[in-house]
Motif scaffolding. Structure first.
Motif, PDB file in Angstrom:
ATOM      1  N   GLN A  69       2.707   2.360  -2.797  1.00  0.00           N
ATOM      2  CA  GLN A  69       1.571   1.220  -3.614  1.00  0.00           C
ATOM      3  C   GLN A  69       1.900   1.078  -4.962  1.00  0.00           C
ATOM      4  OE1 GLN A  69       1.447   3.453  -1.084  1.00  0.00           O
ATOM      5  NE2 GLN A  69      -0.693   3.843  -0.481  1.00  0.00           N
ATOM      6  N   GLY A  83      -1.702   2.966   4.296  1.00  0.00           N
ATOM      7  CA  GLY A  83      -1.613   2.380   3.054  1.00  0.00           C
ATOM      8  C   GLY A  83      -0.207   1.912   2.321  1.00  0.00           C
ATOM      9  N   TRP A  96       0.592  -6.753   1.301  1.00  0.00           N
ATOM     10  CA  TRP A  96       0.272  -7.482   0.038  1.00  0.00           C
ATOM     11  C   TRP A  96       1.220  -8.144  -0.615  1.00  0.00           C
ATOM     12  CZ3 TRP A  96       1.112  -5.944  -5.017  1.00  0.00           C
ATOM     13  CH2 TRP A  96       0.379  -6.323  -6.052  1.00  0.00           C
ATOM     14  N   CYS A 154      -1.571   5.278  -8.498  1.00  0.00           N
ATOM     15  CA  CYS A 154      -2.519   5.327  -7.149  1.00  0.00           C
ATOM     16  C   CYS A 154      -3.258   6.548  -7.280  1.00  0.00           C
ATOM     17  CB  CYS A 154      -1.521   4.969  -6.036  1.00  0.00           C
ATOM     18  SG  CYS A 154      -2.321   4.964  -4.666  1.00  0.00           S
ATOM     19  N   PHE A 162      -5.726  -0.515  -1.874  1.00  0.00           N
ATOM     20  CA  PHE A 162      -5.028  -0.565  -0.473  1.00  0.00           C
ATOM     21  C   PHE A 162      -5.677   0.518   0.324  1.00  0.00           C
ATOM     22  CE2 PHE A 162      -1.549  -1.402  -3.594  1.00  0.00           C
ATOM     23  CZ  PHE A 162      -1.425  -2.875  -3.495  1.00  0.00           C
ATOM     24  N   ASP A 195       4.401   7.221   1.064  1.00  0.00           N
ATOM     25  CA  ASP A 195       2.923   6.784   1.083  1.00  0.00           C
ATOM     26  C   ASP A 195       2.357   7.887   0.255  1.00  0.00           C
ATOM     27  OD1 ASP A 195       0.283   5.823   1.173  1.00  0.00           O
ATOM     28  OD2 ASP A 195       0.494   5.790   3.588  1.00  0.00           O
ATOM     29  N   HIS A 205      -0.364  -1.363   3.968  1.00  0.00           N
ATOM     30  CA  HIS A 205      -1.021  -2.426   3.177  1.00  0.00           C
ATOM     31  C   HIS A 205      -0.551  -3.016   1.860  1.00  0.00           C
ATOM     32  CE1 HIS A 205      -5.332  -3.487   1.532  1.00  0.00           C
ATOM     33  NE2 HIS A 205      -4.477  -4.744   1.698  1.00  0.00           N
ATOM     34  N   ALA A 206       0.364  -2.122   1.194  1.00  0.00           N
ATOM     35  CA  ALA A 206       1.156  -2.231   0.046  1.00  0.00           C
ATOM     36  C   ALA A 206       2.269  -3.433   0.242  1.00  0.00           C
ATOM     37  CB  ALA A 206       1.617  -1.254  -0.731  1.00  0.00           C
TER      38      ALA A 206
END
Length: 424
Positions: free
Chosen positions: A293, A10, A17, A329, A362, A289, A13-14
């Motif tokens: 995020q 995650g 992004w 989140c 995410f 994590d 992914h953040a």
């Protein structure tokens, strides 16, 4: 500029992004990535443990910056081996990664440089550790010295629990991570996460955050990798942030430089706040994590040039622009986590859940099977939303959670409760 991002959770992914929004970005590659990251980057099957293969890939694809997400490749020296071939890396050297790779190393550094932390002892055999324990008050904290995937910490309430935790470490429950044990005073107060970018000399504080480690509502049940987070953390006042920089981050950066092992990357201080004073619980040498995020949701500045400046020792004079809105989140995990859980369950409704531009989904542990998204890990999604305050961000995040159709998953329903109740 082409960028290689290492990791597949995650946090990554953040980061992917946010990096994908940079006008400076050419192609973003991610190894190994996940089904969500694939929407922002080209996922590649690269053995991150083979540093020569990573370097060869970087040269083939003309990579201008490698961003290392997780701690294990850093502790293994990936940054050293890539930088030796002239490849810029966001992430510390193997020597500097000892701040996370060895809890005893960090405790000794705190003692030497007067950085506030819990009283402790470090041991290489069970008998000495137990003898030390016998003279301490309960509860007490027993930690495997090395990386144990977040599982090497026990808060013992009884002598029996404490002795059993020590024995488990030395009996190999955590592999090489438990070859040495740190026994630590139990700190009381409220925990907070503090992040700073560091270029070896200059430290630039990031926005504050707070996470929820325990698996169930009300901070009950076993510790996890994180069940949710929010930013900003109300407990981290401007004065407290200044104290953290002056008493903890600054001295650490100076100490690492003085030792000839300057720290470059993001320094994540886990803090305990009591009576307005911060103490260091432990350091991580990468973004948190799920804290990354909400931080990436709130960051208005372009992330890519800031990470490059950190890697190249050019942070002096750099400033960051943050959204005044809050972000929250909620982690959705597979039922059974942090114990045994089923893989391969289907997740539906992700498009509907992420339709609100103030919301981002995410992925942490997902794979794709045609048009279907399947759960492949314990922590699977990080449903993140912005709002004018923590309450609005929370409401928006849970609205998105409720739009996701995943019978195989669960989440906490109280992420942000400390902020909404005015703290502990």
């Amino acid at each position: 500029m082409n960028v290689l991002l290492i990791g597949g959770g995650g946090r990554e992914h953040a980061l992917a992004w946010k990096l994908a929004q940079s006008p400076l970005l050419g192609t973003l590659y991610c190894a190994p990535g996940n089904a969500g990251i694939a929407e922002s980057a080209e996922c590649v099957a690269l053995d991150v443990g083979d540093h020569g293969a990573v370097a060869a890939f970087c040269k083939e694809k003309d990579i201008g910056l490698v961003v290392v997400g997780p701690e294990a490749p850093l502790v293994a020296g990936l940054a050293d081996d890539l930088e030796a071939q002239g490849i810029p890396v966001f992430g510390p050297s193997k020597a500097a990664s000892a701040l996370e790779g060895s809890k005893g190393f960090t405790k000794d550094l705190c003692t030497e440089y007067g950085i506030p932390t819990a009283a402790y002892g470090r041991f290489t055999d069970a008998a000495a550790a137990k003898a030390y324990l016998a003279a301490q008050t309960l509860p007490i904290v027993i930690k495997a010295d090395g990386l144990a995937a977040g599982k090497g910490v026990v808060i013992a309430q009884t002598r029996h629990e404490a002795d059993a935790a020590v024995e488990a470490c030395f009996d190999g429950a955590f592999g090489a991570a438990g070859a040495e044990v740190v026994v630590e005073e139990f700190l009381t107060g409220e925990e907070a996460s503090f992040f700073a970018l560091v270029d070896g000399e200059t430290a630039l504080p990031l926005a504050t955050a707070q996470d929820h480690k325990r698996v169930h509502d009300g901070d009950q049940g076993p510790n996890t990798g994180g069940m949710g987070a929010y930013s900003p953390a109300p407990i981290m006042t401007e004065a407290l942030c200044a104290r953290t920089m002056d008493e903890i981050i600054g001295p650490t950066v100076a100490a690492m430089k003085a030792r000839g092992t300057p720290f470059k990357g993001v320094l994540y201080a886990g803090l305990m706040i009591e009576d307005g004073a911060p103490k260091l619980i432990e350091y991580n040498v990468r973004f948190g994590d799920p804290e990354a995020q909400p931080l990436m949701m709130r960051l208005k500045s372009d992330l890519l040039p800031v990470l490059l400046a950190t890697a190249q020792g050019r942070l002096g004079g750099v400033t960051l622009d943050w959204d005044t809105d809050a972000a929250l989140c909620v982690v959705m995990a597979a039922k059974g986590y942090p114990g045994a859980y089923e893989k391969g369950t289907e997740i539906r409704g992700l498009d509907a859940a992420g339709a609100d531009p103030q919301t981002a989904i995410f992925h942490a542990g997902t794979t794709r099977d045609g048009s279907r998204f399947l759960a492949s890990g314990g922590r699977v999604l990080g449903v993140t939303a912005l709002g004018k305050d923590i309450g609005e961000a929370q409401a928006r995040a849970y609205q998105a959670v409720d739009a996701i159709d995943w019978p195989g998953g669960f989440c906490r329903r109280d992420i942000g409760w400390r902020a909404l109740k005015g703290g502990a």
